[in-house]
Enzyme design. Structure first.
Site, PDB file in Angstrom:
ATOM      1  CG  ASP A 214      15.587  42.738   8.381  1.00 23.09           C
ATOM      2  OD1 ASP A 214      14.676  43.469   7.974  1.00 23.09           O
ATOM      3  OD2 ASP A 214      16.545  42.372   7.667  1.00 23.09           O
ATOM      4  CD  GLU A 273      10.764  41.726   6.876  1.00 20.74           C
ATOM      5  OE1 GLU A 273      10.497  42.379   5.865  1.00 20.74           O
ATOM      6  OE2 GLU A 273      11.931  41.403   7.160  1.00 20.74           O
TER       7      GLU A 273
END
Ligand code: BGC
Length: 559
Positions: A214, A273
């Site tokens: 993330d 990401e």
């Protein structure tokens, strides 16, 4: 596998299985609810492993299932090495991994290293221990400005809107890039680094095959005083020296992680990401010495347009060559308006665009949604994507052709972005996170025994799994057939463009003769003799209809 080059290209059983995998994202609390509390859970996923196997995917990516107050849908993690009791137990997790592995499906879990939740033991300790303590050093605490420190250290704004600083009882402020409940960690602190290595080993030891990282580009920061203002910050180049975004030294962290990944056999994989400024900067995250792969989100912000698709495809294939990684294709995920809906709206509708420093929702009103057109274009785009070299990430519900749910009242909404009005579409992200419809009848469309945590609209019945499974012309049937054929047709990671004589028609060929043709326009495109070799997609009188894709393949490949 009949053809030698194809056999060579099939990487499923090797350490490079991820390079051309079809990965299915599960948002656990909205997938299937086994205990009837309205929140999807791990036993719910376990009850649907046959569905996942029938779909024909190679791996699942599980969005966070860790203990969490769900202030940001689970991306606010209380404990990185446990399962939320509402979602199950570690034993349930182990059972799920075993069941998926037994069906040849690999498992990727989400790691959220930029911030913990404010309920994490470390943050609670930091609050109790007070200023100057070692516990506060794990986070980013600063004194305020103003006469009595009553103003935040800077005027920076968080991604979800509002100040990026929050004051605690003793008067200090902590930094949160996202929600108030998500305090950012201090990655200069060796204890923080050590703890994440432990987390990666913990899940790897349990048999997890890979990790989705993330906001991988945000971990390291340079908060040396004097800090720039918000206006100054926005003008700074994101070239590795920006105080908050994509700093060069973040790669030291991933080099350490890579050693952990490579200590397993097969090595664990990771996908970053990383919303960064250039393909070159993205390639750093995808390097073999780092995370190994990085998401390409370019199609999330593109229209259904041949020219845009062609340049995005060409750029990303070139970029994959730069990093030695494979590229990643994404049309939908838990953060954006579902692509069937985006494609059924006027250009840009449902997506935020930046005007100056403000994010605004662009395009016509949502009542201009043309569902049928959105579905048609979504089918065309998905078939194009599944024919490309590299891996494809699919988001739960897109295989049903689900549209974004607009019918959620403000009281029912959960996304912090909705309440604070940050960098997302004004309605936030709840519309793509509504629990899946499994059956046309019954409580919460078969999601669970007793309601769903977000309201499901009545039109979900048409999209239910049992309805679509029985219909050969459904989106689900198309995905199943496409994924089945893709396994047979998969080949080396390259393509060659084939001239079509039309700017709105794209055609490419893969090394084994598999061809993909997409008609982005309205006029049919004559396929000539190739019409007889179409193995998937619509053909009408020898022509490819408008807004559709076909796959063409020599018979011996699909045999
Ligand atoms: C996740 C979001 C989340 C944010 C903060 C994102 O990249 O995909 O869902 O809100 O990180 O963790």
């Amino acid at each position: 596998m009949t053809d030698a080059s194809t056999a060579e290209a099939r990487t499923d059983d090797t350490a490079a299985w991820w390079r051309q995998a079809a990965v299915y994202q599960i948002y656990p609390r909205s997938f299937a609810d086994a205990n009837g509390d309205g929140i999807g859970d791990i036993p719910g996923i376990l009850s649907r492993v046959d569905y996942l196997a029938d779909l024909g995917i190679d791996a699942v990516w599980l969005s966070p299932f860790y203990p969490s107050a769900l202030a940001d849908g689970g991306y606010d993690v209380d404990d990185y090495r446990d399962v939320d009791p509402r979602l199950g137990t570690l034993a349930d997790f182990d059972e799920l991994v075993a069941a998926l592995h037994a069906r040849g499906i690999r498992v990727i879990v989400d790691i959220v290293p930029n911030h913990t939740s404010n309920r994490h033991a470390w943050f609670q300790e930091a609050l109790a221990a007070g200023r100057g303590s070692a516990a506060r050093e794990r986070y980013i605490f600063r004194e305020g400005t103003g006469e009595n420190g009553e103003l935040p250290p800077t005027d920076w704004v968080s991604v979800f809107g509002g100040s990026a600083w929050q004051r605690v009882d003793d008067g200090q402020w902590y930094f949160h890039h996202f929600a108030v409940e998500q305090p950012d960690l201090n990655w200069d602190n060796p204890e923080v680094r050590e703890d994440f290595l432990k987390t990666l080993r913990f899940w790897s030891d349990r048999g997890v095959d890979g990790f989705r990282i993330d906001v991988a580009h945000m971990l390291t920061k340079d908060l040396t005083e004097p800090l720039p203002s918000r206006a100054e910050l926005e003008l700074l180049p994101q070239d590795g020296t920006h105080p908050l975004i994509d700093r060069d030294e973040v790669h030291e962290i991933y080099a350490e992680w890579r050693k952990v990944f490579n200590s397993y056999d097969p090595p664990r994989t990771a996908v970053a990401e990383a919303w960064v400024s250039t393909p070159e900067r993205r390639a750093r995250y995808a390097s073999a010495e780092g995370l190994g792969q990085a998401f390409n989100f370019d199609l999330l912000v593109a229209d259904f347009d041949a020219e845009q698709f062609r340049s995005i495809i060409a750029d990303n294939l070139a970029q994959a060559t730069l990093s030695g990684s494979s590229t990643t294709w994404v049309l939908s995920n838990h953060d954006v308006t579902r692509h069937a809906t985006r494609y059924g709206l006027p250009p840009l509708n449902g997506r935020p665009v930046k005007q100056g420093t403000e994010w605004v929702k662009a395009g016509g009103p949502a009542d201009q949604l043309d569902r049928e057109r959105g579905r048609r274009r979504a089918h065309a785009a998905t078939l194009l994507l599944l024919g490309l070299p590299g891996s494809t990430y699919l988001y739960q519900g897109e295989e049903l052709g689900l549209h974004e749910v607009a019918e959620i009242s403000p009281e029912q909404r959960q996304d912090p972005a909705f309440f604070r009005g940050g960098e997302f579409d004004g309605l936030g992200r709840d519309g793509c996170r509504v629990p899946l419809p499994w059956t046309a009848e019954g409580s919460s469309f078969g999601f669970g025994a007793d309601g769903a945590h977000l309201p499901q609209p009545s039109w979900f019945a048409e999209y239910a799994v049992d309805v679509e499974a029985a219909d050969p012309s459904s989106t689900l049937s198309l995905y199943r057939e496409a994924l089945r054929l893709r396994h047979r047709l998969q080949t080396a990671e390259s393509l060659e463009w084939v001239e079509t004589g039309r700017v709105d028609v794209l055609r490419f060929a893969r090394p084994n003769g598999w061809q993909v043709v997409t008609n982005f326009g309205a006029e049919p495109f004559d396929l000539g003799a190739d019409a007889d070799a179409v193995v998937l997609g619509p053909v009408d009188g020898g022509a490819l209809p408008g807004e559709s894709t076909v796959w063409i393949a020599p018979q011996e490949l699909i045999g």
